[in-house]
Design a protein around this motif. Sequence first.
Motif, PDB file in Angstrom:
ATOM      1  N   ARG A 144       0.851  -1.187   0.000  1.00  0.00           N
ATOM      2  CA  ARG A 144       0.000   0.000   0.000  1.00  0.00           C
ATOM      3  C   ARG A 144       0.892   1.243   0.000  1.00  0.00           C
ATOM      4  O   ARG A 144       2.037   1.213   0.464  1.00  0.00           O
ATOM      5  N   THR A 145       0.329   2.350  -0.507  1.00  0.00           N
ATOM      6  CA  THR A 145       1.078   3.597  -0.647  1.00  0.00           C
ATOM      7  C   THR A 145       0.525   4.655   0.296  1.00  0.00           C
ATOM      8  O   THR A 145      -0.693   4.746   0.480  1.00  0.00           O
ATOM      9  N   GLN A 146       1.432   5.450   0.871  1.00  0.00           N
ATOM     10  CA  GLN A 146       1.028   6.566   1.727  1.00  0.00           C
ATOM     11  C   GLN A 146       0.607   7.724   0.818  1.00  0.00           C
ATOM     12  O   GLN A 146       1.459   8.369   0.195  1.00  0.00           O
ATOM     13  N   THR A 147      -0.695   7.986   0.729  1.00  0.00           N
ATOM     14  CA  THR A 147      -1.185   9.002  -0.215  1.00  0.00           C
ATOM     15  C   THR A 147      -0.703  10.405   0.150  1.00  0.00           C
ATOM     16  O   THR A 147      -0.587  11.270  -0.724  1.00  0.00           O
ATOM     17  N   LEU A 148      -0.395  10.647   1.429  1.00  0.00           N
ATOM     18  CA  LEU A 148       0.116  11.960   1.836  1.00  0.00           C
ATOM     19  C   LEU A 148       1.582  12.138   1.456  1.00  0.00           C
ATOM     20  O   LEU A 148       2.056  13.257   1.295  1.00  0.00           O
ATOM     21  N   HIS A 192      -3.164   5.173   7.536  1.00  0.00           N
ATOM     22  CA  HIS A 192      -4.253   6.049   7.957  1.00  0.00           C
ATOM     23  C   HIS A 192      -4.354   7.209   6.959  1.00  0.00           C
ATOM     24  O   HIS A 192      -3.333   7.736   6.513  1.00  0.00           O
ATOM     25  N   PRO A 193      -5.580   7.635   6.590  1.00  0.00           N
ATOM     26  CA  PRO A 193      -5.724   8.666   5.544  1.00  0.00           C
ATOM     27  C   PRO A 193      -5.252  10.063   5.954  1.00  0.00           C
ATOM     28  O   PRO A 193      -4.887  10.858   5.092  1.00  0.00           O
ATOM     29  N   SER A 194      -5.255  10.366   7.254  1.00  0.00           N
ATOM     30  CA  SER A 194      -4.857  11.723   7.660  1.00  0.00           C
ATOM     31  C   SER A 194      -3.770  11.746   8.733  1.00  0.00           C
ATOM     32  O   SER A 194      -2.982  12.687   8.798  1.00  0.00           O
ATOM     33  N   ASP A 195      -3.702  10.726   9.568  1.00  0.00           N
ATOM     34  CA  ASP A 195      -2.650  10.629  10.581  1.00  0.00           C
ATOM     35  C   ASP A 195      -1.465   9.905   9.942  1.00  0.00           C
ATOM     36  O   ASP A 195      -1.450   8.682   9.824  1.00  0.00           O
ATOM     37  N   ILE A 196      -0.480  10.688   9.528  1.00  0.00           N
ATOM     38  CA  ILE A 196       0.622  10.141   8.721  1.00  0.00           C
ATOM     39  C   ILE A 196       1.444   9.099   9.476  1.00  0.00           C
ATOM     40  O   ILE A 196       2.162   8.299   8.876  1.00  0.00           O
ATOM     41  N   ILE A 210      -2.735  -1.899  15.197  1.00  0.00           N
ATOM     42  CA  ILE A 210      -2.444  -0.522  14.804  1.00  0.00           C
ATOM     43  C   ILE A 210      -1.062  -0.176  15.332  1.00  0.00           C
ATOM     44  O   ILE A 210      -0.747  -0.416  16.503  1.00  0.00           O
ATOM     45  N   TRP A 211      -0.248   0.385  14.440  1.00  0.00           N
ATOM     46  CA  TRP A 211       1.132   0.732  14.778  1.00  0.00           C
ATOM     47  C   TRP A 211       1.333   2.231  14.623  1.00  0.00           C
ATOM     48  O   TRP A 211       0.698   2.858  13.771  1.00  0.00           O
ATOM     49  N   SER A 212       2.242   2.785  15.401  1.00  0.00           N
ATOM     50  CA  SER A 212       2.585   4.204  15.272  1.00  0.00           C
ATOM     51  C   SER A 212       4.050   4.359  14.873  1.00  0.00           C
ATOM     52  O   SER A 212       4.918   3.662  15.384  1.00  0.00           O
ATOM     53  N   MET A 213       4.282   5.294  13.936  1.00  0.00           N
ATOM     54  CA  MET A 213       5.654   5.589  13.504  1.00  0.00           C
ATOM     55  C   MET A 213       6.160   6.892  14.112  1.00  0.00           C
ATOM     56  O   MET A 213       7.240   7.365  13.750  1.00  0.00           O
ATOM     57  N   CYS A 254      -8.174  -8.476   4.696  1.00  0.00           N
ATOM     58  CA  CYS A 254      -8.203  -7.128   4.126  1.00  0.00           C
ATOM     59  C   CYS A 254      -8.623  -6.140   5.200  1.00  0.00           C
ATOM     60  O   CYS A 254      -9.626  -6.367   5.886  1.00  0.00           O
ATOM     61  N   ASN A 255      -7.836  -5.083   5.376  1.00  0.00           N
ATOM     62  CA  ASN A 255      -8.278  -4.000   6.265  1.00  0.00           C
ATOM     63  C   ASN A 255      -7.978  -2.641   5.634  1.00  0.00           C
ATOM     64  O   ASN A 255      -6.969  -2.457   4.962  1.00  0.00           O
ATOM     65  N   ARG A 256      -8.933  -1.716   5.821  1.00  0.00           N
ATOM     66  CA  ARG A 256      -8.804  -0.356   5.296  1.00  0.00           C
ATOM     67  C   ARG A 256      -9.323   0.632   6.345  1.00  0.00           C
ATOM     68  O   ARG A 256     -10.339   0.375   6.995  1.00  0.00           O
ATOM     69  N   TRP A 257      -8.644   1.753   6.461  1.00  0.00           N
ATOM     70  CA  TRP A 257      -9.122   2.824   7.318  1.00  0.00           C
ATOM     71  C   TRP A 257     -10.310   3.514   6.657  1.00  0.00           C
ATOM     72  O   TRP A 257     -10.298   3.759   5.448  1.00  0.00           O
ATOM     73  N   LEU A 258     -11.308   3.859   7.450  1.00  0.00           N
ATOM     74  CA  LEU A 258     -12.416   4.716   7.017  1.00  0.00           C
ATOM     75  C   LEU A 258     -12.446   5.860   8.030  1.00  0.00           C
ATOM     76  O   LEU A 258     -13.075   5.758   9.084  1.00  0.00           O
ATOM     77  N   GLY A 259     -11.684   6.925   7.733  1.00  0.00           N
ATOM     78  CA  GLY A 259     -11.426   7.935   8.754  1.00  0.00           C
ATOM     79  C   GLY A 259     -10.647   7.293   9.891  1.00  0.00           C
ATOM     80  O   GLY A 259      -9.629   6.634   9.669  1.00  0.00           O
ATOM     81  N   ASP A 260     -11.155   7.455  11.129  1.00  0.00           N
ATOM     82  CA  ASP A 260     -10.512   6.815  12.278  1.00  0.00           C
ATOM     83  C   ASP A 260     -11.090   5.431  12.564  1.00  0.00           C
ATOM     84  O   ASP A 260     -10.657   4.750  13.497  1.00  0.00           O
ATOM     85  N   PHE A 261     -12.088   5.036  11.777  1.00  0.00           N
ATOM     86  CA  PHE A 261     -12.669   3.693  11.903  1.00  0.00           C
ATOM     87  C   PHE A 261     -11.901   2.726  11.011  1.00  0.00           C
ATOM     88  O   PHE A 261     -11.126   3.135  10.140  1.00  0.00           O
ATOM     89  N   ILE A 262     -12.138   1.437  11.213  1.00  0.00           N
ATOM     90  CA  ILE A 262     -11.488   0.423  10.377  1.00  0.00           C
ATOM     91  C   ILE A 262     -12.542  -0.492   9.772  1.00  0.00           C
ATOM     92  O   ILE A 262     -13.486  -0.920  10.442  1.00  0.00           O
TER      93      ILE A 262
END
Length: 381
Positions: A144-148, A192-196, A210-213, A254-262
């Motif tokens: 997957r690609t980081q769209t930001l 995540h779509p907005s939390d980079i 869920i992981w944090s960088m 398969c998992n995808r973020w939907l805002g802050d939901f999954i």
Amino acid sequence: MVGETAATGKSVGLGLGCDPVVGSLACSKKREYRVTNRLQEGKRPLYAVIFNFIDSRYFNVFATVGGNRVTVYQCLEGGVIAVLQSYVDEDDESFYTVSWACNVDGTPFVVAGGINGVTRVIDVGSEKIHKSFVGHGDSVNEIRTQTLKPSLVISASKDESVRLWNVHTGICILIFVGAGGHRNEVLSVDFHPSDIYRIASCGMDNTVKIWSMKEFWTYVEKSFTWTDLPSKFPTKYVQFPVYNASVHLNYVDCNRWLGDFILSKSVDNEIILWEPKVKEQTPGEGVVDILQKYPVPECDIWFIKFSCDFHFNLAAVGNREGKIFVWELQSSPPVLVARLSHPQSKSPIRQTATSFDGSTILSCCEDGTIWRWDDVTNSPD
């Protein structure tokens, strides 16, 4: 293989008092799609198809992978699908996944991985390999690609790890594996779509993590200016996720973020929309609030991926019988807006691709076919 369960590690509390809303399989027929094209790409199974949402010049361009081939197409008016280019890997590869990315100067790339564990970054302008990422110890199941920051891609592997790469420099920045990591194949991963800083991963250990960088972000920035050999970069290991959930009782593929939901899909014939509630004081623990369920009949084999349009209004998912279910995501209860079937579409659909505005849905199948469905809801005929 399908149906086995694995140890789930530390699970989290379920539910916050409300029962999830389950969508009805009675089709609302809010949208009508018609088959406008069917291509037989080859005899080998096609495992992935994806539109380019990275570059607005190429929203109607998509890529597929199957066997040792990556093919780039364009959707034109009137159901036409034009072949733009095809890349054949020199090795005995079987690609499972493909994603769009771009270099720091905007050059479009397709990034593909599969059974050999090597990730190929292909410059679609020159049709040559830009980089090859070697590091995973087994097959790559999803990229997957980081769209930001579309020079950053993430790969999920059978080797139980997730890796963050820089396509510009070829550096492996972070490896998500270790004491708190996955205990079986990682099948899916998403930024995540907005939390980079956040990613979500899921797999054969039945968990979503869920992981944090955030604390490693200086290394991400350093990867763009690194001039020494990529192998000399100080790659960091992230051993503990900030959140670990057992939402499903079986493989999560398969998992995808939907805002802050999954949105996550298991081999239990359903997609689940849920909210992770992370306890900041105790990393790895939290509560799951299951909000909605989207049933998908005959979807009990693993490695079937759903797709969404750019604004996440729709989710399209295929099943093992060649049918597609199109769910309206942001209505409650969920609404099945279309059920797509064709007498000649009988093979398992490994992945769908939904166009930017949801007007076209593509499916790639086990029998090597690509199907194109176009929205004819408001068409005069």
